[in-house]
Design a protein around this motif. Sequence first.
Motif, PDB file in Angstrom:
ATOM      1  N   THR A   2      -4.719  59.922  19.203  1.00 43.11           N
ATOM      2  CA  THR A   2      -5.328  60.904  18.672  1.00 43.11           C
ATOM      3  C   THR A   2      -5.790  59.998  17.526  1.00 43.11           C
ATOM      4  O   THR A   2      -5.144  58.534  17.027  1.00 43.11           O
ATOM      5  CB  THR A   2      -3.963  61.027  18.078  1.00 43.11           C
ATOM      6  OG1 THR A   2      -3.498  62.739  18.286  1.00 43.11           O
ATOM      7  CG2 THR A   2      -4.753  61.937  16.326  1.00 43.11           C
ATOM      8  N   PHE A   3      -7.055  60.006  17.125  1.00 44.42           N
ATOM      9  CA  PHE A   3      -7.891  58.413  16.734  1.00 44.42           C
ATOM     10  C   PHE A   3      -7.511  58.465  15.050  1.00 44.42           C
ATOM     11  O   PHE A   3      -7.822  59.929  14.917  1.00 44.42           O
ATOM     12  CB  PHE A   3      -9.615  58.871  16.793  1.00 44.42           C
ATOM     13  CG  PHE A   3     -10.079  58.154  16.239  1.00 44.42           C
ATOM     14  CD1 PHE A   3     -10.222  56.475  16.922  1.00 44.42           C
ATOM     15  CD2 PHE A   3     -11.124  57.911  15.389  1.00 44.42           C
ATOM     16  CE1 PHE A   3     -10.776  55.647  15.884  1.00 44.42           C
ATOM     17  CE2 PHE A   3     -11.989  57.287  14.444  1.00 44.42           C
ATOM     18  CZ  PHE A   3     -11.649  56.277  14.839  1.00 44.42           C
ATOM     19  N   TYR A   4      -7.410  58.109  14.018  1.00 42.71           N
ATOM     20  CA  TYR A   4      -7.225  57.671  12.381  1.00 42.71           C
ATOM     21  C   TYR A   4      -8.379  56.529  12.301  1.00 42.71           C
ATOM     22  O   TYR A   4      -8.291  55.420  12.788  1.00 42.71           O
ATOM     23  CB  TYR A   4      -5.670  58.020  12.421  1.00 42.71           C
ATOM     24  CG  TYR A   4      -5.414  58.371  13.224  1.00 42.71           C
ATOM     25  CD1 TYR A   4      -4.931  59.279  12.906  1.00 42.71           C
ATOM     26  CD2 TYR A   4      -4.064  58.434  14.110  1.00 42.71           C
ATOM     27  CE1 TYR A   4      -3.371  60.196  13.135  1.00 42.71           C
ATOM     28  CE2 TYR A   4      -3.145  58.364  13.806  1.00 42.71           C
ATOM     29  CZ  TYR A   4      -2.368  59.520  14.490  1.00 42.71           C
ATOM     30  OH  TYR A   4      -1.556  60.625  14.930  1.00 42.71           O
ATOM     31  N   SER A   5      -9.413  57.556  11.524  1.00 41.95           N
ATOM     32  CA  SER A   5     -10.535  56.757  10.652  1.00 41.95           C
ATOM     33  C   SER A   5     -10.414  55.857  10.046  1.00 41.95           C
ATOM     34  O   SER A   5      -8.703  56.195   8.803  1.00 41.95           O
ATOM     35  CB  SER A   5     -11.584  57.892  10.452  1.00 41.95           C
ATOM     36  OG  SER A   5     -10.671  58.141   8.851  1.00 41.95           O
ATOM     37  N   LEU A   6     -10.484  54.524   9.517  1.00 44.48           N
ATOM     38  CA  LEU A   6      -9.791  53.564   8.855  1.00 44.48           C
ATOM     39  C   LEU A   6     -10.010  53.512   7.571  1.00 44.48           C
ATOM     40  O   LEU A   6      -9.471  53.912   6.415  1.00 44.48           O
ATOM     41  CB  LEU A   6     -11.499  52.352   9.008  1.00 44.48           C
ATOM     42  CG  LEU A   6     -11.179  50.628   8.413  1.00 44.48           C
ATOM     43  CD1 LEU A   6      -9.700  50.339   8.636  1.00 44.48           C
ATOM     44  CD2 LEU A   6     -12.038  49.878   8.836  1.00 44.48           C
ATOM     45  N   LYS A   7     -10.789  54.799   7.227  1.00 53.65           N
ATOM     46  CA  LYS A   7     -11.765  55.476   5.906  1.00 53.65           C
ATOM     47  C   LYS A   7     -10.352  55.994   5.008  1.00 53.65           C
ATOM     48  O   LYS A   7      -9.984  56.634   4.266  1.00 53.65           O
ATOM     49  CB  LYS A   7     -13.389  56.341   6.021  1.00 53.65           C
ATOM     50  CG  LYS A   7     -13.051  56.900   4.517  1.00 53.65           C
ATOM     51  CD  LYS A   7     -14.184  58.065   4.504  1.00 53.65           C
ATOM     52  CE  LYS A   7     -14.110  58.376   3.098  1.00 53.65           C
ATOM     53  NZ  LYS A   7     -15.651  59.328   2.889  1.00 53.65           N
ATOM     54  N   ASP A   8     -10.122  56.359   5.997  1.00 55.09           N
ATOM     55  CA  ASP A   8      -8.382  57.587   5.941  1.00 55.09           C
ATOM     56  C   ASP A   8      -7.315  56.447   5.728  1.00 55.09           C
ATOM     57  O   ASP A   8      -6.249  56.633   4.546  1.00 55.09           O
ATOM     58  CB  ASP A   8      -8.557  58.509   6.467  1.00 55.09           C
ATOM     59  CG  ASP A   8      -9.222  59.807   6.869  1.00 55.09           C
ATOM     60  OD1 ASP A   8      -9.786  60.287   5.887  1.00 55.09           O
ATOM     61  OD2 ASP A   8      -9.521  60.366   7.661  1.00 55.09           O
ATOM     62  N   LEU A   9      -7.168  55.377   6.413  1.00 54.48           N
ATOM     63  CA  LEU A   9      -6.576  54.866   6.385  1.00 54.48           C
ATOM     64  C   LEU A   9      -6.383  53.780   5.276  1.00 54.48           C
ATOM     65  O   LEU A   9      -4.748  53.661   5.037  1.00 54.48           O
ATOM     66  CB  LEU A   9      -6.259  53.728   7.599  1.00 54.48           C
ATOM     67  CG  LEU A   9      -5.859  54.306   9.468  1.00 54.48           C
ATOM     68  CD1 LEU A   9      -6.045  53.493  10.064  1.00 54.48           C
ATOM     69  CD2 LEU A   9      -4.342  54.669   9.664  1.00 54.48           C
TER      70      LEU A   9
END
Length: 382
Positions: free
Chosen positions: A370-377
């Motif tokens: 799964t890919f998690y965006s840096l913005k959300d992190l």
Amino acid sequence: MLLVILSLGTLIVVIAAAAEGLLGMKSLKWLSDQPENPSVNLPTVSIIVAARNEEKNIREGLTSLLQLDYPNKQVIVVNDRSTDHTEDILADMASNNPELKIMTLKDLPSGWLGKNHALWTGASAATGTLLLFSDADVVMDKSVLRRAIPFFEKNKLDHLAIGPKALMPGLLLNIFMAGFGVFFNLYTRPWRVKNLKSSAHIGIGAFNMVRSEAYQKIGTHQAIAMRPDDDLKMGKLIKKNGLRQDFLLGTDLIFVEWYDSVKALIQGLMKNAFSGLDYKLSLAIAGTTAQLLFGLWPFLAIFLTTGLPQIIYLTVSVILVLVCAISAHAQGLKWMYGFGFPLACLAFCAIIWKATLRTLIRGGIDWRGTFYSLKDLKKNVV
């Protein structure tokens, strides 16, 4: 003259860090030294495990949990979107072990990392006074809860983390593990975490036990929904809320097959290396510069300097090897791995920069498919 001053400065910094580290490690307690005290009131504990594509190790790990010599336990396994044979293995085990509760997730809600959502889901169904968060590949001696929970209750803790022995094959992986132990201890200072006035905190994915009331007070996993370093951040929230925390060494009673190759180790650490620095490029630069200056340069300087600086840097190198050897011993590894400290230092810096650059270039991290965006992190600041 400048080189003499620099070498003396390095010596002073290393001696100070080594003194704190060695005295701190000496003060840590071992899980195996804690008595199995059946006379103490034994509260119910819910053991919660998140599992995604764990067909290789999950049977052995869950078998050890089910065999724990503790009367008041509940074992909850959350199958998080597995695409291998994990679901079949869990179904087979549940048919022979009615005390094993299986929960299956098919989707991942937005705003969550998969593991964190799975652990939160399991905790939501838990009935125990204590919650023990663990990983699917962890194997525990049957006496672990009999030792850990009386210690937990006697010291009126809200959170207890226990360090396992990381099982890895080969010389290179074990050298890295010995060095990683030094870096981890300097970062977390586990000997300070029980001090309520200290900001030092810790969390261990293999064994994170928290009182149910404390878990609710810190906001559950919802407060760390997008943190790859969820175990450490849970420990941080415990301390920020004025709750009691402690740490035990458990390398002779708790085991985890960490990584089976150098490639797997690098891939595994990629998700945490930059998040542990709160995704700040400045901290990556400062942290790796310090590691290279104080952890690698002294060994190189033995061959690149002469006279007094050479003697000083040799002394520094001996101290670093000694500290790493003691760290290796505390992790159940061979003392000789301490001689690989400069290699471990270089490797750790390389992993930090690979993780940092990849995260920045790709704009996020890949974790378990799964890919998690840096913005959300970055939104999930703890």
